[in-house]
Write a protein that holds these residues in place. Structure first.
Motif, PDB file in Angstrom:
ATOM      1  N   UNK A 127       0.824  -1.209   0.000  1.00 49.12           N
ATOM      2  CA  UNK A 127       0.000   0.000   0.000  1.00 49.12           C
ATOM      3  C   UNK A 127       0.861   1.263   0.000  1.00 49.12           C
ATOM      4  N   UNK A 128       2.012   1.210   0.680  1.00 46.09           N
ATOM      5  CA  UNK A 128       2.948   2.336   0.647  1.00 46.09           C
ATOM      6  C   UNK A 128       3.445   2.557  -0.778  1.00 46.09           C
ATOM      7  N   UNK A 129       3.765   1.479  -1.474  1.00 41.79           N
ATOM      8  CA  UNK A 129       4.258   1.583  -2.853  1.00 41.79           C
ATOM      9  C   UNK A 129       3.195   2.162  -3.785  1.00 41.79           C
ATOM     10  N   UNK A 130       1.931   1.814  -3.563  1.00 38.61           N
ATOM     11  CA  UNK A 130       0.850   2.353  -4.390  1.00 38.61           C
ATOM     12  C   UNK A 130       0.768   3.876  -4.257  1.00 38.61           C
ATOM     13  N   UNK A 131       0.866   4.369  -3.026  1.00 36.68           N
ATOM     14  CA  UNK A 131       0.824   5.818  -2.804  1.00 36.68           C
ATOM     15  C   UNK A 131       1.991   6.510  -3.503  1.00 36.68           C
ATOM     16  N   UNK A 132       3.178   5.932  -3.352  1.00 42.56           N
ATOM     17  CA  UNK A 132       4.369   6.543  -3.938  1.00 42.56           C
ATOM     18  C   UNK A 132       4.328   6.485  -5.461  1.00 42.56           C
ATOM     19  N   UNK A 133       3.830   5.382  -6.023  1.00 44.23           N
ATOM     20  CA  UNK A 133       3.738   5.261  -7.472  1.00 44.23           C
ATOM     21  C   UNK A 133       2.732   6.264  -8.035  1.00 44.23           C
ATOM     22  N   UNK A 134       1.617   6.447  -7.345  1.00 45.34           N
ATOM     23  CA  UNK A 134       0.621   7.428  -7.784  1.00 45.34           C
ATOM     24  C   UNK A 134       1.230   8.831  -7.810  1.00 45.34           C
ATOM     25  N   UNK A 135       2.042   9.150  -6.802  1.00 43.52           N
ATOM     26  CA  UNK A 135       2.698  10.459  -6.744  1.00 43.52           C
ATOM     27  C   UNK A 135       3.645  10.633  -7.931  1.00 43.52           C
ATOM     28  N   UNK A 136       4.398   9.580  -8.285  1.00 42.08           N
ATOM     29  CA  UNK A 136       5.306   9.657  -9.427  1.00 42.08           C
ATOM     30  C   UNK A 136       4.547   9.850 -10.740  1.00 42.08           C
ATOM     31  N   UNK A 137       3.443   9.137 -10.881  1.00 44.25           N
ATOM     32  CA  UNK A 137       2.651   9.259 -12.107  1.00 44.25           C
ATOM     33  C   UNK A 137       2.053  10.656 -12.251  1.00 44.25           C
ATOM     34  N   UNK A 138       1.590  11.236 -11.151  1.00 43.95           N
ATOM     35  CA  UNK A 138       1.028  12.584 -11.200  1.00 43.95           C
ATOM     36  C   UNK A 138       2.107  13.610 -11.537  1.00 43.95           C
ATOM     37  N   UNK A 139       3.318  13.428 -10.993  1.00 47.38           N
ATOM     38  CA  UNK A 139       4.428  14.338 -11.301  1.00 47.38           C
ATOM     39  C   UNK A 139       4.802  14.234 -12.783  1.00 47.38           C
ATOM     40  N   UNK A 140       4.792  13.014 -13.307  1.00 54.46           N
ATOM     41  CA  UNK A 140       5.107  12.815 -14.721  1.00 54.46           C
ATOM     42  C   UNK A 140       4.073  13.494 -15.607  1.00 54.46           C
ATOM     43  N   UNK A 141       2.796  13.382 -15.235  1.00 56.05           N
ATOM     44  CA  UNK A 141       1.728  14.001 -16.022  1.00 56.05           C
ATOM     45  C   UNK A 141       1.853  15.521 -16.011  1.00 56.05           C
ATOM     46  N   UNK A 142       2.201  16.102 -14.863  1.00 58.31           N
ATOM     47  CA  UNK A 142       2.374  17.565 -14.794  1.00 58.31           C
ATOM     48  C   UNK A 142       3.548  18.010 -15.664  1.00 58.31           C
ATOM     49  N   UNK A 143       4.616  17.212 -15.664  1.00 56.53           N
ATOM     50  CA  UNK A 143       5.781  17.559 -16.473  1.00 56.53           C
ATOM     51  C   UNK A 143       5.444  17.531 -17.956  1.00 56.53           C
ATOM     52  N   UNK A 144       4.666  16.529 -18.377  1.00 50.59           N
ATOM     53  CA  UNK A 144       4.318  16.403 -19.794  1.00 50.59           C
ATOM     54  C   UNK A 144       3.394  17.524 -20.258  1.00 50.59           C
ATOM     55  N   UNK A 145       2.517  18.001 -19.374  1.00 52.90           N
ATOM     56  CA  UNK A 145       1.566  19.052 -19.752  1.00 52.90           C
ATOM     57  C   UNK A 145       2.056  20.459 -19.418  1.00 52.90           C
ATOM     58  N   UNK A 146       3.187  20.537 -18.671  1.00 52.53           N
ATOM     59  CA  UNK A 146       3.706  21.845 -18.282  1.00 52.53           C
ATOM     60  C   UNK A 146       2.930  22.489 -17.148  1.00 52.53           C
ATOM     61  N   UNK A 147       2.098  21.713 -16.455  1.00 54.68           N
ATOM     62  CA  UNK A 147       1.290  22.260 -15.352  1.00 54.68           C
ATOM     63  C   UNK A 147       2.164  22.428 -14.111  1.00 54.68           C
ATOM     64  N   UNK A 148       1.885  23.448 -13.327  1.00 56.88           N
ATOM     65  CA  UNK A 148       2.611  23.698 -12.084  1.00 56.88           C
ATOM     66  C   UNK A 148       1.759  23.248 -10.903  1.00 56.88           C
ATOM     67  N   UNK A 149       2.444  22.744  -9.897  1.00 52.14           N
ATOM     68  CA  UNK A 149       1.731  22.320  -8.697  1.00 52.14           C
ATOM     69  C   UNK A 149       1.299  23.552  -7.894  1.00 52.14           C
ATOM     70  N   UNK A 150       0.066  23.563  -7.442  1.00 51.32           N
ATOM     71  CA  UNK A 150      -0.467  24.654  -6.628  1.00 51.32           C
ATOM     72  C   UNK A 150      -0.738  24.140  -5.216  1.00 51.32           C
ATOM     73  N   UNK A 151      -0.133  24.805  -4.236  1.00 52.78           N
ATOM     74  CA  UNK A 151      -0.361  24.408  -2.855  1.00 52.78           C
ATOM     75  C   UNK A 151      -1.830  24.628  -2.469  1.00 52.78           C
ATOM     76  N   UNK A 152      -2.312  23.848  -1.517  1.00 52.17           N
ATOM     77  CA  UNK A 152      -3.719  23.893  -1.133  1.00 52.17           C
ATOM     78  C   UNK A 152      -4.004  25.040  -0.171  1.00 52.17           C
ATOM     79  N   UNK A 153      -3.254  25.124   0.926  1.00 55.95           N
ATOM     80  CA  UNK A 153      -3.572  26.128   1.958  1.00 55.95           C
ATOM     81  C   UNK A 153      -2.405  27.057   2.259  1.00 55.95           C
TER      82      UNK A 153
END
Length: 646
Positions: free
Chosen positions: A595-621
């Motif tokens: 389950x730890x690996x699933x969380x970490x893999x999801x984070x890597x996939x989301x970072x890869x998607x942002x890099x491909x689209x040029x999107x910047x991460x926006x903090x929540x609060x």
């Protein structure tokens, strides 16, 4: 020299049955060996079977007649008795050698830390050196010293590996006393003993055949069937988890909250004995001073909570934090601030349990509050709907934390108490480095405490954390110099002392409060000394009066109030890590790691998607301004908006 040799039938498995082998028993080494290249006849008149059981593994044998069986058992007993006496002597000498080895290894690590400190001092001298020639000479010394450090580090790791190999040999064969004691108790003829498993029926073969096929650890057929069932159950459970994305053996979400009780955490014990090969493999991959941010650490060392939740423990004594605003003078408020600061660490770090909290996932949020009704009854009953915790009241201490950056890993947290008009804004970059037999974690960043009614701001730094003795029984200590500075001119200098190489106590601190305009050699107003997880005494220099400043052993940690997991959003810490926490509490490292690996893999996939689209991460609060992170709607801004609207 062989004490006995001859043919025996060895039970292999259900499919192959009895297989004939030529066995040789050697007295000097205590080894029982067998060969597969002989043809031997057999007399089938009597039942001539016996067993040898080592731990849970049972071997079945047949002889050609009962007399031969008795001779084999007698010689096996002679060999066992001989090896037992030899083992007792070797074990006594081995224990003394091992004790001396561990002592020398700790000394080596102590010298290693001195070398590392010396190189750090060279770095500072190089930066201050105005002469290029001198600076180059210092760089050469630094580079040579770093090479020496790396050599010492690898030597320590290799020594540990050699030690473990010796222990492995002892466990495997000739020197193992405990196993031979078990063999002594379990060398029996087939007389219906309770210690003997059910024997397979003897099969008469007029022309015995010897198989030359590989026989890697064939034991009782029942043992093999049981192991196969366990493997099949694990395979089925894993398939369900993969198909559904969660483990449906856990259905009551309200139960997850129970598993976050860190008071039930167990210490790691001897890492070398339980997980030695894994830890040594990790250490062989790293170098002195290497940043460990990108190293995936094994799941078994994890504490059952996120780093964001650990930061909330800085306010585990919220009454001391709120008392800062009650000080009548700037000096009183600085003393109160130092008292709260020194109380903050024992709640978050149990020195005897050197475990690491989860690395937060980018965008992860943790919310909690400390219910202050006991301290402020009948006041501050109104809920703060626009605050960091919408269900907390004005009298409560509310906290929100967010993982605002992944590389580098930066966490931000904010706390406030509306009734006392206090707020705290902080961001910390946890920077880990490998230091030989230790791991150092620098908490780079700062916190700013605002006392709004007095227009005061206290800027606070944090000590480093060290995991010591990571190859044996780990423990944790704090170290380094920190400071609290106020815009009134008061300063508090705190020194978290690492344990000296020889003698000395663990976890000691010294602290001085300096008056406004004080020079480096000025006398402090107040000096504090003691242990950050024990008793601290304060001395007022003007009167030479000493008094109890803090006794953390008698201070109860105020419990956090946290929404049930079932009510939390998907990005909140306990909701996000619930399955990892559950399985760690159940000591099921396999499923916790999945389950730890699933969380970490999801984070890597989301970072890869942002890099491909040029999107910047926006903090929540939190908002990023320069190198700092600020809560979007702090108490000060909300008060100003409220006043302007009125």
């Amino acid at each position: 020299m062989a004490i006995r040799e001859g043919p025996l039938s060895k039970w292999t498995n259900v499919m192959k049955g009895w297989q004939y082998r030529w066995f040789v028993l050697e007295n000097e080494t205590g080894l029982l060996s067998y060969y597969t290249s002989a043809l031997i006849g057999v007399d089938d008149e009597d039942d001539c079977t016996f067993t040898i059981t080592v731990e849970s593994k049972t071997y079945h044998f047949q002889t050609r007649d009962s007399k031969e069986k008795d001779n084999w058992i007698a010689d096996l007993q002679i060999c066992i008795d001989s090896q037992t006496l030899l083992t007792m002597k070797n074990r006594e000498n081995y224990s003394k050698s091992l004790e001396n080895f561990d002592k020398k290894l700790l000394e080596s690590d102590g010298y290693l830390q001195l070398l590392i400190s010396g190189v750090q001092g060279l770095e500072e001298r190089i930066e201050l050196c105005a002469d290029d020639e001198s600076a180059n000479k210092l760089r050469e010394i630094r580079d040579a010293s770093q090479n020496l450090i790396e050599t010492v580090k690898h030597s320590i790791v290799l020594l540990q590996m050699a030690k473990q190999n010796i222990i492995g040999l002892q466990e495997a064969g000739v020197l193992e006393f405990s196993q031979q004691c078990q063999v002594t108790a379990n060398v029996n003829g087939n007389n219906g003993s309770k210690n003997s498993p059910t024997m397979p029926k003897r099969v008469a073969n007029k022309t015995p055949e010897f198989s030359s096929e590989s026989e890697d650890d064939f034991f009782d057929a029942d043992d093999g069937i049981a192991n196969a069932n366990v493997k099949e159950d694990k395979k089925t459970a894993k398939t369900e988890a993969e198909i559904n994305g969660v483990d449906h053996t856990v259905t009551d979400l309200t139960r997850f909250d129970d598993y976050y009780d860190i008071n039930n955490e167990e210490d790691l014990g001897s890492v070398e004995q339980q997980h030695g090969s894994l830890i040594r493999h990790l250490l062989s991959q790293v170098r002195i001073g290497m940043d460990l941010t990108k190293i995936t650490l094994p799941t078994f060392i994890l504490e059952r909570r996120s780093l964001l939740e650990m930061f909330a423990d800085f306010l585990a004594h919220p009454d001391l934090w709120c008392a800062i605003a009650d000080g009548e003078t700037p000096e009183d408020r600085m003393v109160a601030c130092l008292r709260w600061y020194l109380s903050a660490f024992h709640a978050g770090r149990n020195a005897s349990i050197a475990k690491k909290p989860y690395n937060p996932i980018l965008g992860e949020i943790f919310q909690c509050h400390y219910d202050m009704e006991r301290f402020f009854p009948n006041s501050g009953e109104k809920e703060v709907k626009d605050g960091p915790v919408a269900w907390a009241k004005e009298r409560d201490v509310s906290i929100v934390a967010e993982q605002v950056s992944h590389h580098p890993p930066i966490s931000a947290f904010y706390a406030e108490n509306v009734s006392k008009r206090l707020s705290l804004n902080a961001h910390i970059w946890t920077k880990s480095k490998f230091l030989g037999l230790s791991i150092g974690v620098s908490m780079v960043g700062k916190a700013v405490l605002s006392v709004l009614d007095h227009n005061e701001e206290y800027t606070i730094s944090f000590p480093s954390c060290y995991g010591r003795a990571i190859l044996t029984t780990p423990w944790m200590e704090l170290g380094g110099k920190t400071q609290i500075t106020c815009n009134t001119g008061y300063t508090a200098n705190i020194d978290f002392h690492s344990k000296p190489f020889y003698g000395g106590k663990k976890h000691t601190i010294t602290a001085d409060i300096m008056p406004p305009g004080g020079q480096p050699k000025s006398k402090p107003l107040l000096s504090v000394q003691g242990e950050w997880n024990g008793v601290m005494q304060a001395t007022w220099l003007a009167t030479n009066k000493t008094e109890l400043f803090l006794d953390t052993q008698k201070m109860n940690v105020h419990p956090k109030s946290i929404r049930p997991i079932a009510d939390q959003d998907v990005h909140e810490s306990r909701q996000m890590w619930k399955y990892v926490t559950y399985y760690l509490a159940k000591k099921d490292v396999l499923h916790a790691t999945e389950h730890k690996s699933k969380l970490e893999q999801k984070q890597r996939e989301e970072a890869k998607a942002r890099k491909e689209t040029g999107a910047e991460w926006k903090q929540r609060v939190f908002d990023c301004i320069g190198d700092d992170y600020f809560y979007k709607t702090p108490l000060k801004d909300r008060i100003e908006i409220h006043h302007s609207n009125n």
